[in-house]
Scaffold this active site. Sequence first.
Site, PDB file in Angstrom:
ATOM      1  N   GLU A  43       1.263   3.079  11.036  1.00 24.54           N
ATOM      2  CA  GLU A  43       1.159   2.578   9.657  1.00 24.54           C
ATOM      3  C   GLU A  43       2.152   1.416   9.483  1.00 24.54           C
ATOM      4  O   GLU A  43       3.277   1.484   9.953  1.00 24.54           O
ATOM      5  CB  GLU A  43       1.512   3.702   8.668  1.00 24.54           C
ATOM      6  CG  GLU A  43       1.370   3.269   7.211  1.00 24.54           C
ATOM      7  CD  GLU A  43       1.796   4.360   6.208  1.00 24.54           C
ATOM      8  OE1 GLU A  43       2.572   5.256   6.582  1.00 24.54           O
ATOM      9  OE2 GLU A  43       1.354   4.265   5.047  1.00 24.54           O
ATOM     10  N   LYS A 112      -5.926   3.303   2.088  1.00 24.32           N
ATOM     11  CA  LYS A 112      -5.226   4.547   1.724  1.00 24.32           C
ATOM     12  C   LYS A 112      -5.641   4.985   0.326  1.00 24.32           C
ATOM     13  O   LYS A 112      -5.590   4.193  -0.627  1.00 24.32           O
ATOM     14  CB  LYS A 112      -3.725   4.290   1.790  1.00 24.32           C
ATOM     15  CG  LYS A 112      -2.866   5.517   1.721  1.00 24.32           C
ATOM     16  CD  LYS A 112      -1.414   5.071   1.878  1.00 24.32           C
ATOM     17  CE  LYS A 112      -0.475   6.189   2.136  1.00 24.32           C
ATOM     18  NZ  LYS A 112       0.881   5.685   2.424  1.00 24.32           N
ATOM     19  N   CYS A 153      -1.409   8.343   6.546  1.00 22.05           N
ATOM     20  CA  CYS A 153      -0.181   9.063   6.187  1.00 22.05           C
ATOM     21  C   CYS A 153      -0.336  10.070   5.048  1.00 22.05           C
ATOM     22  O   CYS A 153      -0.895  11.138   5.239  1.00 22.05           O
ATOM     23  CB  CYS A 153       0.915   8.040   5.891  1.00 22.05           C
ATOM     24  SG  CYS A 153       2.569   8.750   6.071  1.00 22.05           S
TER      25      CYS A 153
HETATM   26  O1  AKG Z   1       3.960  12.360   2.961  1.00 19.42           O
HETATM   27  C1  AKG Z   1       5.022  12.006   3.449  1.00 19.42           C
HETATM   28  O2  AKG Z   1       5.968  12.776   3.588  1.00 19.42           O
HETATM   29  C2  AKG Z   1       5.227  10.611   3.906  1.00 19.42           C
HETATM   30  C3  AKG Z   1       4.156   9.725   3.390  1.00 19.42           C
HETATM   31  C4  AKG Z   1       4.368   8.310   3.669  1.00 19.42           C
HETATM   32  O3  AKG Z   1       5.412   7.883   4.065  1.00 19.42           O
HETATM   33  C5  AKG Z   1       3.254   7.417   3.503  1.00 19.42           C
HETATM   34  O4  AKG Z   1       2.236   7.801   2.924  1.00 19.42           O
HETATM   35  O5  AKG Z   1       3.356   6.283   3.960  1.00 19.42           O
END
Ligand code: AKG
Length: 274
Positions: A43, A112, A153
């Site tokens: 990411e 996302k 993520c």
């Molecule tokens: O859900 C998490 O703990 C991290 C999520 C995150 O960093 C993201 O979505 O980029």
Amino acid sequence: MRELKIGLIQMKVCDNKEQNLMKASQLVSKISIEKPDIVILPEMFSCPYASCNFPIYAEEEKGKSFNFLSNLAKTNNIYLVAGSIPEKEGNKIYNTSYVFNRQGEKIEKHRKMHLFDIDIKNKQKFKESDTLSAGNKVTVFDTEFGKIGLCICYDFRFPELSRLMVDKGAKAIIVPASFNLTTGPAHWHIMFKSRAIDNQVFTIGCSPSRDYNSSYISYGHSLIVSPFGEILEELNEEENLVTYTIDLNYVDKVREELPLLHHRRKDLYKSIEK
Ligand SMILES: O=C(O)CCC(=O)C(=O)O
């Protein structure tokens, strides 16, 4: 043929977009010596993960980074799940993952869907919605090996989304991701194992490496988990590459022997939801 070699690139991200792209290119070329079928980047691999950076680093689809990544897939004869980059469309910015085939053609993209807005007191705060907009599509792409789901993520925390991808035929779910030093140790492995076990799919996470000088410190630990919940491959927190061959026939075997998806009481779930 259902065996495919996955390549994970756990790279360190710096604050220079061009340097990040060059590094991604070098690492993709390096891993391609092992002839992977699908290579995955992390990411925000070309933009340090901070809300203020997204508008500055954002590019439209078919922009310079997009073309660079398409070329990388073609030159190395791989499917490239190109981590994610900030994508500009009109006055909106998305956290977007492009997927290119071996000819360098874009075959899918995922924006996302769940924005990472959290505030764990004195530990980790982040507000993606300060600068990003949410996507609204469940993403599954097709390959000669089978169907593969894709999310980014924080998306992966929502079990409903994985189930929707599996209902659309996904046998593996790829997740470019960047957990942190608060949520990583607490949830990373459990989450990849739970989604794998519940849905009887391979789950595959690809993170940036850990950089203690960054404002957001990534957890690392890119990994591949089997449909039975076993960790098959895992990196530590340092910059590194790894390839691992998975067999999508194993998904069918696990689903046949332990028919969870078949045993669902969909007739009841709907009425309970109401
Ligand atoms: O859900 C998490 O703990 C991290 C999520 C995150 O960093 C993201 O979505 O980029």
